[in-house]
Design an enzyme around this catalytic site. Structure first.
Site, PDB file in Angstrom:
ATOM      1  N   CYS A  56       0.799  -1.228   0.000  1.00 16.43           N
ATOM      2  CA  CYS A  56       0.000   0.000   0.000  1.00 16.43           C
ATOM      3  C   CYS A  56       0.829   1.272   0.000  1.00 16.43           C
ATOM      4  O   CYS A  56       0.263   2.368  -0.121  1.00 16.43           O
ATOM      5  CB  CYS A  56      -0.926   0.005   1.210  1.00 16.43           C
ATOM      6  SG  CYS A  56      -1.754  -1.560   1.500  1.00 16.43           S
TER       7      CYS A  56
ATOM      8  N   HIS B 263      -3.583   7.739   5.695  1.00 18.29           N
ATOM      9  CA  HIS B 263      -3.695   6.423   5.075  1.00 18.29           C
ATOM     10  C   HIS B 263      -5.129   5.948   5.237  1.00 18.29           C
ATOM     11  O   HIS B 263      -5.724   5.446   4.293  1.00 18.29           O
ATOM     12  CB  HIS B 263      -2.689   5.454   5.701  1.00 18.29           C
ATOM     13  CG  HIS B 263      -2.559   4.178   4.940  1.00 18.29           C
ATOM     14  ND1 HIS B 263      -2.203   4.147   3.610  1.00 18.29           N
ATOM     15  CD2 HIS B 263      -2.768   2.888   5.309  1.00 18.29           C
ATOM     16  CE1 HIS B 263      -2.182   2.885   3.194  1.00 18.29           C
ATOM     17  NE2 HIS B 263      -2.531   2.109   4.202  1.00 18.29           N
TER      18      HIS B 263
ATOM     19  N   GLU C 117      -2.931   5.192  13.355  1.00 13.77           N
ATOM     20  CA  GLU C 117      -2.512   6.402  12.660  1.00 13.77           C
ATOM     21  C   GLU C 117      -2.851   7.648  13.467  1.00 13.77           C
ATOM     22  O   GLU C 117      -2.041   8.573  13.579  1.00 13.77           O
ATOM     23  CB  GLU C 117      -3.165   6.474  11.278  1.00 13.77           C
ATOM     24  CG  GLU C 117      -2.696   7.653  10.441  1.00 13.77           C
ATOM     25  CD  GLU C 117      -3.124   7.569   8.991  1.00 13.77           C
ATOM     26  OE1 GLU C 117      -2.547   8.309   8.156  1.00 13.77           O
ATOM     27  OE2 GLU C 117      -4.027   6.760   8.659  1.00 13.77           O
TER      28      GLU C 117
ATOM     29  N   LYS D  70      -9.885   7.657   0.707  1.00 17.58           N
ATOM     30  CA  LYS D  70     -10.260   6.270   0.400  1.00 17.58           C
ATOM     31  C   LYS D  70     -11.751   6.057   0.591  1.00 17.58           C
ATOM     32  O   LYS D  70     -12.331   5.154  -0.010  1.00 17.58           O
ATOM     33  CB  LYS D  70      -9.471   5.297   1.290  1.00 17.58           C
ATOM     34  CG  LYS D  70      -7.996   5.159   0.946  1.00 17.58           C
ATOM     35  CD  LYS D  70      -7.328   4.125   1.849  1.00 17.58           C
ATOM     36  CE  LYS D  70      -5.851   3.925   1.473  1.00 17.58           C
ATOM     37  NZ  LYS D  70      -5.017   5.085   1.834  1.00 17.58           N
TER      38      LYS D  70
END
Length: 402
Positions: free
Chosen positions: A162, A294, A305, A326
């Site tokens: 990723c 992310h 995170e 995302k």
């Protein structure tokens, strides 16, 4: 050391087939995730994704090209064409000899693998097309871009799950900053949305059946996407001398390894990557206005995170905006950092922060300003783009307004 700027950007993703359409979708909080459409999708437990459905390769490429271009290569070439056209560069002479291409992908030609395993094992064929290997190899996209645009300098592919795109862009940045190349084409692409690609990810049990809801307390997993994001990184003086339109400056980067677990993220590894990017860019923590997270929508990633951001930024973490796009375009695995970099450019150029859509319930372990559900107008001068991959491989890029 040279200053490095971005002078061209291109993309193909579930939100749009170019940068303007993608920016518009991000500003509107559009969801590009929907029902998947491909052979045998009904056999899958996971039937949603950020699929590029209105991209017609037969209209763009001839039969001979399609025999060599997996879907991830098609995305790459289209996005690269957009980026190079916007940059205004023509690669000839000394520029051609020194400029190259560094791209990221995790799976390479997954659709080609899937098609040919079907042919051999399901349909009982004893032969496959002679171009299967050059079509599926991870460096296929980089090689075709180099041939299409006469890029004769350093050209290769980076594969770090990723974080592939961020690692690739970091390498391109380092080459331009060191003076090795006056310009580099870089970014990443992925196309795993086929039966075999999704079935493999199902086995990890980290996929959502209904939506990607990063940082929301009721999140239940990630959603895959596909597409490409490609950029032209260029020596600042070179760009200024030719009157190029500069999108933003690439200020610094850092890469770390958790060295702990193959799938579980480490707060310490993520924090060291963000701190390293700030140090490399010579940026104070309180100068950062936005972080493109992310933010996969899994419980482990999101809380880790957020904890890492709190550690690095201290009291300033409460004043930061942090969002995960995302939620809109899905997780493009090796190509995701490149598409997410577009949200960073939009923040710096347009003063618009892309939202985290699908946010429904506050999570005490993600108690940051995650820009829930609606884009926000905000002037920022420094942003970070985070990528934290399976294998514990982390890559963070710092960008600055010019």
């Amino acid at each position: 050391m040279k200053r490095v700027v971005i002078t061209g950007a291109g993309t193909i993703n579930a939100l749009g087939l170019n940068v303007p359409d993608t920016f518009a979708a991000m500003k509107n909080g559009t969801c590009g995730i929907g029902p998947l459409e491909f052979r045998d999708v009904e056999r899958l437990s996971i039937q949603i994704g950020g699929q590029v459905k209105n991209f017609p390769p037969p209209e763009r490429y001839n039969r001979q090209q399609l025999s060599l271009y997996d879907r991830f290569t098609q995305f790459t070439l289209d996005a690269a064409g957009q980026a190079i056209a916007q940059s205004g560069l023509v690669f000839s002479g000394e520029l051609s000899a020194k400029a190259g291409v560094v791209l990221g992908t995790a799976g390479g030609g997954v659709s080609t693998w899937d098609d040919n395993y079907r042919a051999v094992y399901e349909e009982g064929k004893n032969r496959v097309h002679p171009f299967v290997v050059p079509k599926l190899m991870n460096n296929a996209a980089a090689s075709h871009v180099s041939m299409e645009y006469n890029l004769k300098g350093p050209s290769f592919t980076v594969s770090t799950a990723c974080a592939s795109s961020n690692h690739a862009m970091a390498q391109a940045f380092a080459m331009v900053r060191s003076g090795m190349a006056p310009a580099m084409v870089t970014g990443g692409s992925e196309s795993m949305l086929c039966f075999g690609g999704v079935k493999a990810w199902e086995g990890l049990r980290v996929m959502s059946r209904d939506a990607c809801r990063p940082f929301s307390a009721n999140r239940n997993g990630m959603v895959q996407g596909e597409g490409a994001g490609i950029f032209v990184f260029e020596d600042y003086d070179h760009a200024r001398a030719r009157g190029a339109d500069i999108l933003c400056e690439v200020a610094g980067f850092a890469m770390t390894s958790d060295a702990s677990d193959i799938v579980m993220p480490s707060k310490a590894g993520a924090a060291r990557a963000m701190q390293g990017a700030l140090q490399d860019a010579r940026i104070n923590a309180d100068e950062v206005g936005y972080i493109n997270a992310h933010g996969t929508g899994t419980a482990a990633n999101d809380k880790t995170e957020c904890a890492a951001v709190a550690d690095v930024f201290g009291p300033h973490a409460d004043r930061l905006m942090i969002s995960s796009t995302k939620s809109m375009h899905g997780h493009l695995i090796g190509g995701t950092g490149a598409v997410e970099l577009l949200a960073c450019i939009m923040a710096l150029r347009d003063g618009v922060i892309a939202p985290t859509i699908g946010y429904q319930e506050p999570d005490p372990e993600c108690a940051l300003d995650v820009v829930p559900n609606e884009a926000r107008d905000a002037e920022v001068s420094v942003v970070l783009s985070n990528a934290f991959a399976f294998g514990g491989l982390n890559a963070v890029i710092a960008l600055r307004k010019v």
